[in-house]
Design an enzyme around this catalytic site. Structure first.
Site, PDB file in Angstrom:
ATOM      1  N   ASP A 267       0.860  -1.176   0.000  1.00 36.05           N
ATOM      2  CA  ASP A 267       0.000   0.000   0.000  1.00 36.05           C
ATOM      3  C   ASP A 267       0.903   1.234   0.000  1.00 36.05           C
ATOM      4  O   ASP A 267       2.117   1.146   0.157  1.00 36.05           O
ATOM      5  CB  ASP A 267      -0.967  -0.028   1.199  1.00 36.05           C
ATOM      6  CG  ASP A 267      -2.191   0.851   0.949  1.00 36.05           C
ATOM      7  OD1 ASP A 267      -2.147   1.702   0.034  1.00 36.05           O
ATOM      8  OD2 ASP A 267      -3.198   0.702   1.663  1.00 36.05           O
TER       9      ASP A 267
HETATM   10  C1  NOJ Z   1      -4.068   3.866   0.304  1.00 29.63           C
HETATM   11  C2  NOJ Z   1      -5.235   2.942   0.472  1.00 29.63           C
HETATM   12  O1  NOJ Z   1      -5.151   2.247   1.688  1.00 29.63           O
HETATM   13  C3  NOJ Z   1      -5.388   1.943  -0.665  1.00 29.63           C
HETATM   14  O2  NOJ Z   1      -6.572   1.239  -0.481  1.00 29.63           O
HETATM   15  C4  NOJ Z   1      -5.324   2.645  -1.976  1.00 29.63           C
HETATM   16  O3  NOJ Z   1      -5.561   1.733  -3.029  1.00 29.63           O
HETATM   17  C5  NOJ Z   1      -3.972   3.316  -2.108  1.00 29.63           C
HETATM   18  N1  NOJ Z   1      -3.840   4.302  -1.059  1.00 29.63           N
HETATM   19  C6  NOJ Z   1      -3.748   3.967  -3.460  1.00 29.63           C
HETATM   20  O4  NOJ Z   1      -4.474   5.121  -3.569  1.00 29.63           O
END
Ligand code: NOJ
Length: 721
Positions: A267
Site C-alpha cells: 500500500d
Molecule cells: C491507500 C489505500 O489504503 C489503498 O486502499 C489505496 O488503493 C492506495 N492508497 C492507493 O491510492
C-alpha cells in the site's frame, strides 16, 4: 506465448532497470499528465529524478484516454527497451458513473448487481486508459468506528467471499488480454486491515491465526480463486509484524500455501512505514524486509529504488528474488496485452461515448435502489403523490452523496434528493429548507425549517455524514450524527408532522436521536450518481426497498465490536435459572445491536411457515435439505432475502451462535407463497480447529431459517461421521 520472450527481456535489463520495474509513482511524475513530468517541490524532495522515472514500471492515479496515451507514448520513448507502463488507479465503486459504496452494494445481497457495477466501472476506466484497479477491498469489518467500513461488504466471511468473487468477475471478465473493456483486479488489504484496534485507521491488528483463517482470510482467498491478478498488502501489523514485511503472510501463506502467482504491491508508503512501526532502522532495512517478504511493487516510496542495488551487491538480497518480482510484473503486462497494445483500451471516442452514458446511469440507479435499507417504517412510507413534502436537512440539496473513493465522480452531475423528489410529483408540492449544515446549525435555520415543516404533510429529513467523515483516515469515536443534525431532528418534532429520516453516510451509526424520533428511517448510504433518483423511487413506492444490512447497527458505541456471529459465552443472558447479575451483559444497554445483520424492511410483509429438515441426521455422503414456506402477506410485490444459519453445539472449538451458510433473494406477489429450499452439506460445517485443520465435528447442530440473523425459526440435526 510462453514466458521465454519475457525471460529474454528480463535478461536484457540492467539491475537499475529491474529495480525501476518495482517502483510505482503517482501520475504527476510522468510526462503527458498535465504536469508534464516536471519534478518539483515535494516530488523532487523524494529524490526522484527524471532518470528514475524513465525506468519506473507503473503509475497510479492516472486516467483519461488522451492523458494515458500521451504518458505511455512519452514513457516508452524514454525507456531504453520501450517497456510500457502499467496504469493503476482506485476505481472503487465506479469510475465516473458512481455506484453506491461497497457496503451499500453489500446490502443488496445481489451478486449480479455487484458484478454489473464492477463491469461498468471497468468499461469506463479502461476506455480512459486504466489497466488495474485497486479493488475489491474485502476486509472483514466489525467496528463501525473505522471509516473504511464503507469500502467493504460487511461483517460476514461467507458473504464477503461471494461479493469478492462477483467484483473480480465484473472487473476482469474472462480474457483480460483481448477484452479491452476490463481491468485487472487488485484484492486488498492483505491481511486483516479491517481489524485495527479501537477502529482507528492503520492501527495494530492482533488475533489468533485460527481467528484470522476462520473469518478474515476467506474473502481474499475467494477473490484469488476467482482469478484476481494482484494483492495489496495492508498497513497494519499481523502478529506483530507489519504486513508489508511479513514473510509468513506473503511467502508462506499467499505464495506457498495458496499458490498465488500474481503481483504483490505494497500500500501507499507501507514499505517505508516499517521505520515508524519500529521494525526497520532505515530505508535499506525496510527494503530488505519487504523484498524478503515478497512485495513486488513498492508504492510511492523509494526504499527499493534507493537501496535494492546495494543490498544485492552486499549479498543480503539475491538478484534472483528481484528477477522473480520483475518477471511477475512483466507477466502482468503481458496478460493485459500491453506489449502488443500499449494503450490497451484507451480510446477518446469510446471514452466520450460510454463514460456516464444513460445506460450506465440507469444501472447505477437500479443498483442504488437495491442497496438502501429501510430500518423503520411506522406507516409513513411510501409517500403519496398528493402529499406536500418538506425536504429539510444538509443532504436535501447536496451532491456530496457519492461517498469516499469516488475520485472522478462529479457532485454537479449527481441527482440530488430534492431533484429526485420533484421528478415524482408536482414541484409545488416539494418545499425545502436547509435546516442545518452537517456540523453547524443556527437558530434561524431551525426556525425556518420548522415554519416550512408546518406547511407540509410530511417531513423528509435528509441527514448524514460529510464524505470526509468516513473512508481512509476517517475513523470516528462518536458515531452518532453530528449534534447540529440531532438538534434539527428534535426541533422538527414540534411540527407534529410524520417524519422520514433519510441517511447519507458511510458506516453503521448510533441512531439515538433519529430512530426514536423519526417515524421512518431509510439508510441510503452514499448511493452514488443517481442517488437522489433512486431514493425518490423508494420513498414514493415506485420501488419496494429490499436491502438488508450486512453490518450490525450498534445500540451504542460502547458495544462495539458488535456482530451477529459472536460466541455465546458460558454465562449468556436469558438462561431461565441464571442469576440475574452474573451473566455476560452490560448493566446499562442491551447486548443486542439496534438493527441486526440481515435486517431490513420493505412495503410488504413476509410470513415464514413449515420449516422442515429432510432428516435429523446428516452424514458426509448424505446432505440435508432445509425448506421453509415464505408468503408475501402484504398488498404489494416485494423481495425477501431468506437466510440460512447454522450453529455447532458440540464443536471442539466454540462456534458462533449463528453462521450464515446460504441465502436466497426471492420476489413474491401479494398472497404468493414459495417453498425455499437449501441444501446443507457436511462441507459447510467445517471450520478451523485448534490445530488449524479444516474439518467438521460430529454431534449436535441447530439450523435456522428466517428473515435476518435475529428473527429465525430453529431446527435441529446431528452430524454422524
Ligand atoms: C491507500 C489505500 O489504503 C489503498 O486502499 C489505496 O488503493 C492506495 N492508497 C492507493 O491510492
Amino acid at each position: 506465448m510462453t514466458d521465454q520472450p519475457l525471460i529474454d527481456l528480463l535478461k536484457k535489463l540492467t539491475l537499475e532497470e529491474k529495480i525501476g520495474q518495482l517502483l510505482q509513482l503517482a501520475a504527476p511524475f510522468f510526462e503527458g499528465t498535465g504536469t508534464d513530468g516536471q519534478i518539483t517541490g515535494p516530488m523532487a524532495s523524494m529524490g526522484i529524478t527524471e532518470d528514475i522515472v524513465k525506468h519506473t514500471g507503473s503509475v497510479l492515479g492516472l486516467s483519461g484516454a488522451k492523458e494515458t496515451i500521451a504518458a505511455q507514448q512519452a514513457h516508452m520513448k524514454k525507456n531504453r527497451l520501450g517497456i510500457p507502463l502499467l496504469v493503476m488507479a482506485d476505481i472503487i465503486h465506479g469510475y465516473k458513473t458512481i455506484f453506491p459504496v461497497p457496503l451499500a452494494i453489500g446490502c443488496s445481497w445481489d451478486m449480479e448487481a455487484a458484478e454489473r457495477s464492477a463491469e461498468i466501472a471497468a468499461a469506463e476506466a479502461s476506455a480512459a486508459g486504466v489497466h488495474v484497479t485497486f479493488s475489491p477491498m474485502v476486509d472483514l469489518v466489525r467496528d463501525p468506528r473505522w471509516g473504511r467500513v464503507m469500502e467493504t461488504t460487511g461483517e460476514d466471511a461467507y458473504l464477503n467471499g461471494e461479493f469478492a468473487r462477483a467484483f473480480v468477475r465484473g472487473y476482469q471478465g474472462k480474457d483480460l488480454k483481448h477484452d479491452l473493456t476490463r481491468l485487472a483486479a487488485c484484492v486488498k488489504h492483505f491481511a486483516a486491515y479491517g481489524a485495527g484496534e479501537g477502529g482507528r485507521d492503520y492501527n495494530t491488528v492482533d488475533m489468533s491465526e485460527r481467528q484470522m483463517r476462520e473469518y478474515y482470510l476467506p474473502a481474499y482467498q475467494a477473490a484469488l480463486d476467482e482469478g484476481a491478478e494482484l494483492v495489496m498488502t495492508a498497513f497494519n501489523t499481523v502478529d506483530g509484524i507489519p504486513a508489508a514485511g511479513n514473510k509468513r503472510l506473503m511467502r508462506d501463506l499467499l505464495r506457498q500455501e495458496w499458490g498465488f502467482q500474481g503481483v504483490v504491491i505494497s500500500d501507499w508508503g507501507a514499505v517505508k512505514e516499517m521505520i515508524p512501526h519500529g521494525v526497520a532502522a532505515d530505508e535499506a532495512e525496510a527494503a530488505c524486509k519487504a523484498m524478503l517478504a515478497g512485495v513486488d511493487i513498492e508504492m510511492m516510496t523509494t526504499c527499493y529504488e534507493n537501496h535494492l542495488k546495494e543490498l544485492v551487491e552486499s549479498g543480503e538480497i539475491e538478484e534472483a528474488l528481484i528477477d522473480e518480482a520483475v518477471l511477475r510484473i512483466l507477466q502482468l503486462k503481458q496478460k493485459l496485452g500491453l506489449f502488443d497494445r500499449p494503450f490497451r483500451g484507451a480510446d477518446p471516442d469510446r471514452e466520450r461515448d460510454i463514460v456516464m452514458s444513460a445506460e450506465h446511469r440507469q444501472a447505477a440507479r437500479e443498483i442504488a435502489t437495491k442497496s438502501c435499507v429501510l430500518l423503520k417504517n411506522d406507516s409513513v412510507l411510501p409517500l403519496n403523490r398528493e402529499q406536500k413534502v418538506a425536504v429539510i436537512g444538509p443532504f436535501a440539496q447536496n451532491g456530496d452523496i457519492l461517498g469516499p473513493w469516488s475520485w472522478l465522480g462529479s457532485k454537479d452531475e449527481t441527482v440530488q434528493l430534492i431533484d429526485g423528489l420533484k421528478s415524482k410529483t408536482d414541484a409545488s408540492r416539494i418545499l425545502t429548507a436547509e435546516g442545518s449544515g452537517i456540523e453547524t446549525v443556527t437558530e434561524e435555520q431551525l426556525e425556518e425549517a420548522l415554519r416550512t415543516a408546518r406547511h407540509a404533510d410530511v417531513i423528509v429529513l435528509a441527514l448524514g455524514e460529510h464524505s470526509d467523515m468516513s473512508g481512509e483516515a476517517g475513523s470516528r469515536a462518536d458515531i452518532r450524527l453530528p449534534q447540529a443534525q440531532l438538534k434539527l431532528t428534535a426541533r422538527l418534532k414540534a411540527a407534529g408532522k410524520p417524519m422520514v429520516a433519510v441517511l447519507f453516510n458511510g458506516r453503521p451509526l448510533d441512531l439515538h436521536g433519529i430512530y426514536d424520533v423519526a417515524d421512518a428511517v431509510l439508510e441510503a448510504w452514499y448511493p452514488g450518481t443517481e442517488g437522489g433518483a433512486a431514493v425518490a423511487d423508494l420513498l414514493y413506492g415506485d420501488r419496494n426497498p429490499s436491502g438488508r444490512l450486512t453490518m450490525s447497527f450498534p445500540f451504542a458505541v460502547g458495544q462495539v465490536p458488535v456482530y451477529y456471529n459472536h460466541f455465546n459465552t458460558g454465562r449468556p443472558q436469558g438462561v431461565p435459572d441464571a442469576q440475574v447479575r452474573y451473566v455476560s451483559q452490560y448493566l446499562d444497554i442491551p447486548n443486542e445491536p439496534l438493527y441486526p445483520f440481515g435486517y431490513g424492511l420493505g412495503y410488504t410483509t413476509f410470513g415464514y411457515s413449515n420449516p422442515a429438515i429432510s432428516s435429523g441426521v446428516m452424514t458426509v455422503d448424505q446432505p440435508l435439505t432445509v425448506t421453509v414456506h415464505v408468503t408475501n402477506t402484504g398488498s404489494v410485490a416485494g423481495e425477501e432475502v431468506v437466510q440460512l444459519y447454522v450453529r455447532d453445539l458440540s464443536g471442539e472449538v466454540v462456534r458462533p451462535v449463528k453462521e450464515l451458510k446460504d441465502f436466497r433473494k426471492i420476489k413474491l406477489q401479494p398472497g404468493e407463497t414459495q417453498e425455499v429450499s437449501f441444501q446443507l452439506t457436511e462441507e459447510q460445517l467445517r471450520y478451523h480447529h485448534a490445530d488449524l485443520a479444516f474439518a467438521s465435528d460430529a454431534g449436535k447442530f441447530s439450523v435456522f431459517v428466517g428473515a435476518n440473523s435475529r428473527d429465525v425459526q430453529e431446527l435441529e440435526f446431528r452430524l454422524d461421521k
